[in-house]
Design a protein around this motif. Sequence first.
Motif, PDB file in Angstrom:
ATOM      1  N   GLY A  87      34.636  47.059  30.703  1.00  0.00           N
ATOM      2  CA  GLY A  87      35.265  45.881  30.102  1.00  0.00           C
ATOM      3  C   GLY A  87      35.349  45.986  28.590  1.00  0.00           C
ATOM      4  N   ASP A  88      36.075  45.092  28.010  1.00  0.00           N
ATOM      5  CA  ASP A  88      36.315  45.064  26.574  1.00  0.00           C
ATOM      6  C   ASP A  88      35.139  44.397  25.857  1.00  0.00           C
ATOM      7  OD1 ASP A  88      37.154  44.133  23.984  1.00  0.00           O
ATOM      8  OD2 ASP A  88      39.235  44.382  24.620  1.00  0.00           O
ATOM      9  N   LYS A  91      36.044  41.338  23.529  1.00  0.00           N
ATOM     10  CA  LYS A  91      36.278  40.061  24.227  1.00  0.00           C
ATOM     11  C   LYS A  91      34.957  39.461  24.707  1.00  0.00           C
ATOM     12  CE  LYS A  91      40.991  41.151  25.642  1.00  0.00           C
ATOM     13  NZ  LYS A  91      41.896  41.437  26.753  1.00  0.00           N
ATOM     14  N   LYS A 132      33.105  38.188  33.435  1.00  0.00           N
ATOM     15  CA  LYS A 132      34.435  38.790  33.540  1.00  0.00           C
ATOM     16  C   LYS A 132      35.359  37.818  34.289  1.00  0.00           C
ATOM     17  CE  LYS A 132      36.196  43.321  33.613  1.00  0.00           C
ATOM     18  NZ  LYS A 132      35.834  44.703  33.639  1.00  0.00           N
ATOM     19  N   GLU A 133      36.563  37.643  33.755  1.00  0.00           N
ATOM     20  CA  GLU A 133      37.536  36.769  34.412  1.00  0.00           C
ATOM     21  C   GLU A 133      37.996  37.395  35.718  1.00  0.00           C
ATOM     22  OE1 GLU A 133      40.476  36.201  31.337  1.00  0.00           O
ATOM     23  OE2 GLU A 133      39.384  34.474  30.545  1.00  0.00           O
ATOM     24  N   ASN A 135      40.835  37.851  37.015  1.00  0.00           N
ATOM     25  CA  ASN A 135      41.966  38.770  36.920  1.00  0.00           C
ATOM     26  C   ASN A 135      41.613  40.045  36.155  1.00  0.00           C
ATOM     27  OD1 ASN A 135      41.943  38.054  34.214  1.00  0.00           O
ATOM     28  ND2 ASN A 135      43.875  36.901  34.317  1.00  0.00           N
ATOM     29  N   GLY A 136      40.377  40.110  35.642  1.00  0.00           N
ATOM     30  CA  GLY A 136      39.893  41.308  34.960  1.00  0.00           C
ATOM     31  C   GLY A 136      40.434  41.528  33.562  1.00  0.00           C
ATOM     32  N   SER A 137      41.180  40.550  33.031  1.00  0.00           N
ATOM     33  CA  SER A 137      41.819  40.749  31.724  1.00  0.00           C
ATOM     34  C   SER A 137      40.916  40.447  30.536  1.00  0.00           C
ATOM     35  CB  SER A 137      43.074  39.882  31.620  1.00  0.00           C
ATOM     36  OG  SER A 137      42.717  38.512  31.587  1.00  0.00           O
ATOM     37  N   GLY A 138      39.804  39.826  30.785  1.00  0.00           N
ATOM     38  CA  GLY A 138      38.931  39.481  29.669  1.00  0.00           C
ATOM     39  C   GLY A 138      37.659  38.823  30.158  1.00  0.00           C
ATOM     40  N   TYR A 139      37.086  38.002  29.305  1.00  0.00           N
ATOM     41  CA  TYR A 139      35.833  37.322  29.637  1.00  0.00           C
ATOM     42  C   TYR A 139      35.973  35.833  29.425  1.00  0.00           C
ATOM     43  CZ  TYR A 139      33.644  41.815  30.030  1.00  0.00           C
ATOM     44  OH  TYR A 139      33.330  43.079  30.452  1.00  0.00           O
TER      45      TYR A 139
END
Length: 191
Positions: A87-88, A91, A132-133, A135-139
């Motif tokens: 993950g990022d 974020k 983690k969201e 949809n995996g795009s962020g937190y």
Amino acid sequence: MTTATLFERLQAVKGVTVGIQPYLNEIDQDMQTRYGVSYSELAELVNPDGEMVKSAFDDGQSAKAFVDQTARSHYMLPVGAEVLNGGDAGKFNLVAAHISDYVGSRPDEWQRRDRGICQVVDDGFAILRPVKEANGSGYGFGIEVRIGGVLNANGYKVDDLGKPGERFSAGDLDEVLEKFEQTKALKFNAF
């Protein structure tokens, strides 16, 4: 916010000199490289009055030491941390900074512990942290109740992590807190 904007804010703090600008640049670069987010992006949340960075500069603390202390104080994870599962980090760390800012104004409700930001509930304790969201795009923001978990009353440690219980998550801190409070009122009778 840029380091120049941060410097303008710091000029309002008594005794800040032009010499702090290179120090801020070094902090920004180090934090961006190692934690995926610049200090300028976090300053409003983790050091709104600028006193911490001014004191660190005045005391001769290295930029690296200041970054390490800031990251530790706000439960940030370094770029590439295994727990992020790719993950990022930037974020994740922005969400961690928002949580830290929120908790700082509510020390009677939430306590900093070795496992994160915790609150005692009837059946154990809850942990507030970035998640983690879907949809995996962020937190976003998450709260997990640990049934049977025990916080050490005299220290920083979690004595017993307990078992996983209810989980709440949302992209907005107020939303996840509202879900938690509603469930707590109904299920844990903690009001």
